[in-house]
Design a protein around this motif. Structure first.
Motif, PDB file in Angstrom:
ATOM      1  N   ASN A 135       5.194   0.284 -12.699  1.00  0.00           N
ATOM      2  CA  ASN A 135       5.638   0.579 -10.715  1.00  0.00           C
ATOM      3  C   ASN A 135       4.917  -0.560  -9.986  1.00  0.00           C
ATOM      4  OD1 ASN A 135       7.445   2.369 -11.417  1.00  0.00           O
ATOM      5  ND2 ASN A 135       5.518   4.053 -11.429  1.00  0.00           N
ATOM      6  N   ILE A 136       5.324  -1.434  -9.115  1.00  0.00           N
ATOM      7  CA  ILE A 136       4.892  -2.334  -8.360  1.00  0.00           C
ATOM      8  C   ILE A 136       3.844  -1.754  -7.671  1.00  0.00           C
ATOM      9  CG2 ILE A 136       7.128  -4.195  -8.940  1.00  0.00           C
ATOM     10  CD1 ILE A 136       7.137  -3.193  -5.733  1.00  0.00           C
ATOM     11  N   ALA A 137       2.855  -2.047  -6.886  1.00  0.00           N
ATOM     12  CA  ALA A 137       1.544  -1.941  -6.008  1.00  0.00           C
ATOM     13  C   ALA A 137       1.322  -1.076  -6.601  1.00  0.00           C
ATOM     14  CB  ALA A 137       2.458  -1.558  -5.036  1.00  0.00           C
ATOM     15  N   LEU A 171      11.491  -2.994 -12.937  1.00  0.00           N
ATOM     16  CA  LEU A 171      10.670  -2.848 -12.687  1.00  0.00           C
ATOM     17  C   LEU A 171      10.813  -1.544 -11.866  1.00  0.00           C
ATOM     18  CD1 LEU A 171       9.444  -6.271 -10.989  1.00  0.00           C
ATOM     19  CD2 LEU A 171       8.109  -5.129 -12.988  1.00  0.00           C
ATOM     20  N   GLY A 172       9.856  -0.815 -11.256  1.00  0.00           N
ATOM     21  CA  GLY A 172       9.880   0.791 -10.359  1.00  0.00           C
ATOM     22  C   GLY A 172       9.369   0.016  -8.618  1.00  0.00           C
ATOM     23  N   ASP A 173      10.221  -0.639  -8.268  1.00  0.00           N
ATOM     24  CA  ASP A 173      10.253  -0.791  -6.796  1.00  0.00           C
ATOM     25  C   ASP A 173      11.040  -0.863  -5.274  1.00  0.00           C
ATOM     26  OD1 ASP A 173      12.735  -2.132  -7.608  1.00  0.00           O
ATOM     27  OD2 ASP A 173      12.065  -4.545  -7.009  1.00  0.00           O
ATOM     28  N   TRP A 174      11.204   1.204  -5.736  1.00  0.00           N
ATOM     29  CA  TRP A 174      11.695   1.557  -4.571  1.00  0.00           C
ATOM     30  C   TRP A 174      11.692   3.141  -4.857  1.00  0.00           C
ATOM     31  CZ3 TRP A 174      13.649  -2.121  -1.230  1.00  0.00           C
ATOM     32  CH2 TRP A 174      14.690  -1.556  -0.398  1.00  0.00           C
ATOM     33  N   GLY A 175      11.861   3.353  -4.410  1.00  0.00           N
ATOM     34  CA  GLY A 175      11.662   4.927  -3.698  1.00  0.00           C
ATOM     35  C   GLY A 175      11.360   5.302  -2.755  1.00  0.00           C
ATOM     36  N   MET A 176      10.536   7.248  -3.201  1.00  0.00           N
ATOM     37  CA  MET A 176      10.190   7.380  -1.382  1.00  0.00           C
ATOM     38  C   MET A 176       8.353   7.324  -1.720  1.00  0.00           C
ATOM     39  SD  MET A 176      10.754   9.496   1.460  1.00  0.00           S
ATOM     40  CE  MET A 176      11.796   9.860   1.250  1.00  0.00           C
ATOM     41  N   GLN A 177       8.154   6.565  -3.207  1.00  0.00           N
ATOM     42  CA  GLN A 177       6.349   6.216  -3.491  1.00  0.00           C
ATOM     43  C   GLN A 177       6.590   4.937  -1.922  1.00  0.00           C
ATOM     44  OE1 GLN A 177       8.763   5.665  -5.578  1.00  0.00           O
ATOM     45  NE2 GLN A 177       8.275   4.657  -7.086  1.00  0.00           N
ATOM     46  N   PHE A 178       7.381   4.232  -1.213  1.00  0.00           N
ATOM     47  CA  PHE A 178       7.358   2.831  -1.040  1.00  0.00           C
ATOM     48  C   PHE A 178       7.671   3.073   0.848  1.00  0.00           C
ATOM     49  CE2 PHE A 178       8.538   1.330  -4.907  1.00  0.00           C
ATOM     50  CZ  PHE A 178       7.784   0.550  -5.421  1.00  0.00           C
ATOM     51  N   GLY A 179       8.227   3.921   1.158  1.00  0.00           N
ATOM     52  CA  GLY A 179       7.783   4.518   2.667  1.00  0.00           C
ATOM     53  C   GLY A 179       6.430   4.558   2.535  1.00  0.00           C
ATOM     54  N   LEU A 180       5.619   5.870   1.181  1.00  0.00           N
ATOM     55  CA  LEU A 180       4.275   6.392   1.482  1.00  0.00           C
ATOM     56  C   LEU A 180       3.289   5.118   1.538  1.00  0.00           C
ATOM     57  CD1 LEU A 180       2.280   8.972   2.031  1.00  0.00           C
ATOM     58  CD2 LEU A 180       2.643   9.024  -0.322  1.00  0.00           C
ATOM     59  N   LEU A 181       3.801   4.310   0.322  1.00  0.00           N
ATOM     60  CA  LEU A 181       2.600   2.791   0.784  1.00  0.00           C
ATOM     61  C   LEU A 181       2.797   2.311   2.241  1.00  0.00           C
ATOM     62  CD1 LEU A 181       0.744   1.353  -1.034  1.00  0.00           C
ATOM     63  CD2 LEU A 181       3.155   0.120  -2.173  1.00  0.00           C
ATOM     64  N   LYS A 220       3.651  12.205   6.719  1.00  0.00           N
ATOM     65  CA  LYS A 220       4.478  12.485   5.919  1.00  0.00           C
ATOM     66  C   LYS A 220       6.308  12.238   6.061  1.00  0.00           C
ATOM     67  CE  LYS A 220       6.472  16.234   2.400  1.00  0.00           C
ATOM     68  NZ  LYS A 220       6.245  17.300   1.719  1.00  0.00           N
ATOM     69  N   LYS A 221       6.288  12.492   7.462  1.00  0.00           N
ATOM     70  CA  LYS A 221       7.630  12.313   8.493  1.00  0.00           C
ATOM     71  C   LYS A 221       7.362  10.966   8.634  1.00  0.00           C
ATOM     72  CE  LYS A 221       8.471  16.376  10.855  1.00  0.00           C
ATOM     73  NZ  LYS A 221       8.558  17.363  11.463  1.00  0.00           N
ATOM     74  N   MET A 222       6.455   9.895   9.006  1.00  0.00           N
ATOM     75  CA  MET A 222       6.130   8.371   8.779  1.00  0.00           C
ATOM     76  C   MET A 222       6.684   8.038   7.390  1.00  0.00           C
ATOM     77  SD  MET A 222       2.990   8.146  11.385  1.00  0.00           S
ATOM     78  CE  MET A 222       3.181   6.492  11.239  1.00  0.00           C
ATOM     79  N   ALA A 223       6.154   8.546   6.751  1.00  0.00           N
ATOM     80  CA  ALA A 223       7.072   7.510   5.611  1.00  0.00           C
ATOM     81  C   ALA A 223       8.152   7.810   4.821  1.00  0.00           C
ATOM     82  CB  ALA A 223       6.115   8.712   4.154  1.00  0.00           C
ATOM     83  N   GLN A 224       8.768   8.951   5.382  1.00  0.00           N
ATOM     84  CA  GLN A 224      10.226   9.195   5.275  1.00  0.00           C
ATOM     85  C   GLN A 224      10.806   8.204   5.560  1.00  0.00           C
ATOM     86  OE1 GLN A 224      10.457  13.095   6.268  1.00  0.00           O
ATOM     87  NE2 GLN A 224       9.871  13.717   3.981  1.00  0.00           N
ATOM     88  N   ASP A 225      10.738   8.084   7.128  1.00  0.00           N
ATOM     89  CA  ASP A 225      11.262   7.024   8.277  1.00  0.00           C
ATOM     90  C   ASP A 225      10.987   5.696   7.346  1.00  0.00           C
ATOM     91  OD1 ASP A 225      12.269   6.796  10.746  1.00  0.00           O
ATOM     92  OD2 ASP A 225      10.390   5.312  11.263  1.00  0.00           O
ATOM     93  N   PHE A 226       9.738   5.304   7.211  1.00  0.00           N
ATOM     94  CA  PHE A 226       9.782   3.544   6.605  1.00  0.00           C
ATOM     95  C   PHE A 226      10.718   3.704   5.649  1.00  0.00           C
ATOM     96  CE2 PHE A 226       8.019   0.168   4.088  1.00  0.00           C
ATOM     97  CZ  PHE A 226       6.886  -0.055   5.231  1.00  0.00           C
ATOM     98  N   LEU A 240       7.098  -5.848   4.280  1.00  0.00           N
ATOM     99  CA  LEU A 240       5.942  -5.829   4.105  1.00  0.00           C
ATOM    100  C   LEU A 240       6.495  -5.424   2.492  1.00  0.00           C
ATOM    101  CD1 LEU A 240       3.461  -4.980   4.434  1.00  0.00           C
ATOM    102  CD2 LEU A 240       4.108  -2.719   5.241  1.00  0.00           C
ATOM    103  N   TRP A 241       7.063  -4.418   1.575  1.00  0.00           N
ATOM    104  CA  TRP A 241       7.951  -4.511   0.024  1.00  0.00           C
ATOM    105  C   TRP A 241       7.704  -5.968  -0.497  1.00  0.00           C
ATOM    106  CZ3 TRP A 241      11.964  -5.998  -1.757  1.00  0.00           C
ATOM    107  CH2 TRP A 241      12.249  -5.325  -3.409  1.00  0.00           C
ATOM    108  N   GLN A 242       8.389  -6.446  -0.228  1.00  0.00           N
ATOM    109  CA  GLN A 242       8.588  -8.026  -0.502  1.00  0.00           C
ATOM    110  C   GLN A 242       7.171  -8.384  -0.844  1.00  0.00           C
ATOM    111  OE1 GLN A 242      12.007  -9.328  -1.643  1.00  0.00           O
ATOM    112  NE2 GLN A 242      10.374 -10.442  -2.957  1.00  0.00           N
ATOM    113  N   ARG A 243       6.405  -8.270   0.150  1.00  0.00           N
ATOM    114  CA  ARG A 243       5.031  -8.851  -0.164  1.00  0.00           C
ATOM    115  C   ARG A 243       4.078  -8.261  -1.238  1.00  0.00           C
ATOM    116  NH1 ARG A 243       1.150  -8.812   4.567  1.00  0.00           N
ATOM    117  NH2 ARG A 243       0.297  -9.828   2.638  1.00  0.00           N
ATOM    118  N   PHE A 244       4.105  -6.810  -1.479  1.00  0.00           N
ATOM    119  CA  PHE A 244       4.118  -5.982  -2.494  1.00  0.00           C
ATOM    120  C   PHE A 244       4.700  -6.496  -3.947  1.00  0.00           C
ATOM    121  CE2 PHE A 244       3.473  -2.165   0.804  1.00  0.00           C
ATOM    122  CZ  PHE A 244       2.820  -3.006   1.819  1.00  0.00           C
ATOM    123  N   ARG A 245       5.741  -6.914  -3.671  1.00  0.00           N
ATOM    124  CA  ARG A 245       6.315  -6.536  -5.047  1.00  0.00           C
ATOM    125  C   ARG A 245       6.089  -7.965  -5.535  1.00  0.00           C
ATOM    126  NH1 ARG A 245      10.818  -8.794  -7.811  1.00  0.00           N
ATOM    127  NH2 ARG A 245      11.732  -7.428  -8.735  1.00  0.00           N
TER     128      ARG A 245
END
Length: 578
Positions: A135-137, A171-181, A220-226, A240-245
């Motif tokens: 999983n990335i990041a 790679l695990g590079d998508w999903g709700m965890q990236f909203g949180l990150l 939590k709502k901000m993460a879902q929104d992201f 931001l996600w691309q940098r993490f990847r």
């Protein structure tokens, strides 16, 4: 004339008596494993393989075995025929056995065993193997070690046999965890720390964000929104996600280099975010997509008369892990046309892959039957001297550090040009051999003391044996050809046992190629190391007359060659000094 030719010769004799085509008998003729009893026979044929044993009492099978054996004759190849319980044993002319096996090993080199008749009829396939998939990041977790080395082994073996293999890292590079990150980095992140130690900082940010989300519904709502912004490809979130990847892949490539692993393609869940919508449309068109009261999209999976289901889309329209896997499988089949797709993950995902393959079949993709999940168990009790282990880098550092310490305290250790590199290779061999000794699906208890023993069934012992045999070649010179070797010089019991073991290599490779279990090769190499160690002790090269010395060198060279071939298949780089 080696294993295949000997089998064909025996099959021809059996064919005349049984009135069956020789090809139908070949796979029923097996080289006999070497045991402490030092059995004289080399091959065995189980009579039950050509009889309906379920309809015959044991006494009748034995009678048929005896009658069949009496109709067979010894010749210039088969020197003795005997019977055991339900089997006929064949002993090959001893000098012919020694000469033929060594000639075949020297002639075939790295392809010894693979050029066997056992593989000759196999069609060459295109195989796509998905493995490792961290999983990335996040730092490379020890949990991904097994997927990485198992996938690498399967790819090595399939390639060696002649298949066209594509090694894919999904790679695990998508999903709700990236909203949180993403939200976490905006709240708690530091550009300076990201540059200094990217993955360590991202792990810290994720932990802090996760804790904050549990305590504050707003986070939590901000993460879902992201994550919604990410799925909508909004520039700030995507950047931001691309940098993490990017920083994650850079770190992983460094780790793969240490493991000696490479990939043909880096893919990821993010590649299939848009294609998920196509999958959902296809499911809807085929009337497979249903909605729950909460608005979650599901697919019913009829099993054993019950109605179970798999969720494929959240009620806010965002994709799920299985949706992305469905899109990825369809895309790979359309793009790469593989004959087989193999997924290497831990056994907790067995249910996920069963659902994945079943949904693909419901969608009308018959090729789903050619998809295969290779599950593996968990490693328990893995610790360093600092305590509980989480990250793979810590394990690799600990392995090489402990090997270095032991080498420094051993009087027989050779002076090495690069002791750290040697220690890393020995340490990795120790981890791989320990991991591959049992069934892949089994959990196992990890122990540094057991893993790093220099004597016993360990990777350290296998590496030591290879280095020891290599030093013989350096000291006395390599044999370039064995046509002039006198096989009469290789009739000691220890030499014959070693030759008999070399005879079995093709069967071991074939067995592993069928069930994808590396343990067959590991157990073979451990036995080869033990037999070579005994032979090295009682069959000296130094002080022997030239004819005898050269014959023994050729035997040890053949053993080292097969040891190296097998190690490379497992993902181990053989060392030449230790």
């Amino acid at each position: 004339m080696a294993a295949s030719c000997f089998r064909r010769r025996i099959a021809a004799q059996l064919s005349n008596v049984l009135e069956m085509p020789p090809d139908n008998l070949m796979k029923s003729i097996h080289a006999i494993p070497v045991s402490k009893k030092r059995q004289a026979a080399d091959f065995q044929f189980f009579v039950s393989s050509v009889l309906d044993a379920s309809k015959l009492p044991k006494s009748d099978i034995q009678l048929q075995t005896q009658r069949l054996a009496e109709q067979l004759k010894c010749d210039n190849v088969v020197s003795e025929i005997s019977t055991g319980e339900g089997r006929i044993n064949f002993t090959i002319n001893r000098e012919l056995l020694a000469k033929s096996v060594l000639q075949q090993v020297f002639q075939d080199g790295s392809e010894y065993g693979i050029k066997s008749e056992l593989f000759s009829g196999l069609p060459r396939r295109k195989i796509l193997i998905e493995f490792s998939s961290p999983n990335i990041a996040k730092k490379f977790h020890v949990g991904h070690l097994r997927s990485t080395i198992i996938g690498n082994f399967i790819a090595n073996l399939k390639e060696a046999i002649g298949h066209h293999v594509t090694r894919m890292n999904y790679l695990g590079d998508w999903g709700m965890q990236f909203g949180l990150l993403g939200t976490g980095f905006q709240q708690f992140g530091s550009e300076e720390k990201l540059k200094l130690n990217p993955l360590q900082h991202l792990v810290e940010v994720y932990v802090e964000a996760n804790k904050a989300a549990e305590e504050d519904e707003t986070i939590k709502k901000m993460a879902q929104d992201f994550f919604r912004k990410l799925e909508a490809h909004e520039e700030e979130a995507l950047s931001l996600w691309q940098r993490f990847r990017d920083v994650s892949i850079e770190e992983y490539v460094r780790m793969y280099k240490r493991l000696g692993v490479y990939f043909d393609e880096y893919s990821g869940e993010s590649f299939y975010q848009e294609k998920c919508q196509e999958v959902l449309k296809m499911l809807d068109t085929k009337d497979l997509l249903k909605k729950t009261k909460e608005g979650t999209g599901i697919v019913y999976l009829p099993e054993k008369g019950d109605q179970s289901y798999s969720a494929v889309v959240r009620n806010d329209g965002t994709s799920l892990y299985i949706t992305r896997d469905l899109a990825a499988a369809i895309d790979r089949m359309d793009r790469c046309y593989p004959d087989t797709m193999i997924y290497v993950t831990d056994k907790s995902q067995i249910s996920h892959f069963q659902q994945l393959f079943q949904i693909l079949k419901l969608m009308g993709h018959k090729w789903a039957e050619r998809c295969r999940h290779v599950p593996f168990g968990r490693v328990q009790g893995m610790k360093t001297r600092k305590g509980e282990v989480v990250f793979l880098e810590d394990v690799l550092d600990e392995a090489s550090s402990m090997v270095l310490e032991r080498m420094a305290s051993t009087k027989t250790t050779k002076e090495l040009v690069n002791p750290l590199e040697t220690a890393q290779r020995v340490g990795l061999a120790a981890l791989i051999i320990q991991d591959f000794k049992g069934l892949l699906s089994s959990d196992y208890q990890f122990s540094w003391d057991r893993v790093l023993q220099s004597q016993g069934d360990t990777g350290v012992f296998v590496q030591y044996t290879h280095a020891r045999l290599h030093s013989l070649e350096e000291k006395f010179g390599k044999v370039s050809q064995v046509s002039h070797i006198n096989p009469a010089c290789l009739q000691d019991p220890q030499a014959i046992s070693l030759i008999q073991h070399l005879l079995r290599y093709d069967e071991i490779l074939y067995q592993s190629s069928q069930d994808l279990q590396p343990k067959h090769i590991v157990l073979y190499l451990l036995a080869l190391s033990r037999l070579a160690a005994v032979a090295h002790k009682v069959l000296p090269v130094k002080g022997s007359v030239p004819e005898l010395a050269e014959a023994r060198i050729s035997l040890f060279q053949a053993a080292r060659s097969i040891l190296a071939n097998g190690m490379k298949l497992l993902g181990i780089t053989p060392i030449t000094k230790m």
